[in-house]
Design a protein around this motif. Structure first.
Motif, mmCIF file in Angstrom:
data_model
loop_
_atom_site.group_PDB
_atom_site.id
_atom_site.type_symbol
_atom_site.label_atom_id
_atom_site.label_comp_id
_atom_site.label_asym_id
_atom_site.label_seq_id
_atom_site.Cartn_x
_atom_site.Cartn_y
_atom_site.Cartn_z
ATOM 1 N N LYS A 65 10.799 58.319 33.316
ATOM 2 C CA LYS A 65 9.578 58.903 33.726
ATOM 3 C C LYS A 65 9.762 59.538 35.087
ATOM 4 C CE LYS A 65 6.302 55.265 31.970
ATOM 5 N NZ LYS A 65 5.386 54.282 32.634
ATOM 6 N N MET A 68 11.377 62.892 33.875
ATOM 7 C CA MET A 68 10.316 63.701 33.440
ATOM 8 C C MET A 68 9.423 64.479 34.741
ATOM 9 S SD MET A 68 10.997 63.731 30.477
ATOM 10 C CE MET A 68 9.414 64.433 29.691
ATOM 11 N N GLN A 69 9.311 63.494 35.823
ATOM 12 C CA GLN A 69 8.360 64.323 36.981
ATOM 13 C C GLN A 69 9.472 65.140 37.827
ATOM 14 O OE1 GLN A 69 7.261 60.700 38.974
ATOM 15 N NE2 GLN A 69 5.351 60.188 37.793
ATOM 16 N N SER A 70 10.740 64.754 37.476
ATOM 17 C CA SER A 70 11.468 65.692 38.504
ATOM 18 C C SER A 70 11.716 67.148 37.890
ATOM 19 C CB SER A 70 12.798 65.208 38.657
ATOM 20 O OG SER A 70 12.763 64.210 39.310
ATOM 21 N N ALA A 71 11.469 67.145 36.340
ATOM 22 C CA ALA A 71 11.657 68.287 35.642
ATOM 23 C C ALA A 71 10.363 69.178 35.567
ATOM 24 C CB ALA A 71 11.932 67.918 34.211
ATOM 25 N N GLU A 72 9.356 68.783 36.133
ATOM 26 C CA GLU A 72 7.988 69.336 36.136
ATOM 27 C C GLU A 72 8.264 70.349 37.263
ATOM 28 O OE1 GLU A 72 4.963 66.674 36.214
ATOM 29 O OE2 GLU A 72 5.328 66.346 33.834
#
Length: 72
Positions: A65, A68-72
Motif C-alpha cells: 500500500k 502504491m501511494q508513493s507511485a501516485e
C-alpha cells in the motif's frame, strides 16, 4: 494463570514468549516489545519472539500500500 482460568502449569519463560508473539501479532513494534521484556539488545527479542507468517503477510500488505501511494 488462575485469573485466566488456565489449569496447566506454565513457566515464566513460556508466558514471556507468548506475550511477545501476541504483542507482535497485534502490531506492537518490536522495539516496544523489547523494552517491555527488558532486553538491552533487540537481537534478543528477535530470537525470543519469532515473527509469524500472519505478521509477515500483514507487513508486506502494508508495504505494498505504501508503494502504491508513493507511485501516485
Amino acid at each position: 494463570m488462575q485469573a485466566c482460568g488456565i489449569q496447566k502449569h506454565i513457566t515464566f519463560h513460556c508466558a514471556r514468549h507468548t506475550f511477545a508473539v501476541i504483542a507482535l501479532n497485534a502490531g506492537l513494534p518490536i522495539e516496544s516489545v523489547s523494552r517491555v521484556l527488558g532486553h538491552t539488545n533487540i537481537t534478543t527479542t528477535q530470537i525470543y519472539a519469532k515473527i509469524t507468517l500472519q505478521k509477515l503477510s500483514r507487513d508486506m500488505e502494508h508495504f505494498g500500500k505504501f508503494l502504491m501511494q508513493s507511485a501516485e
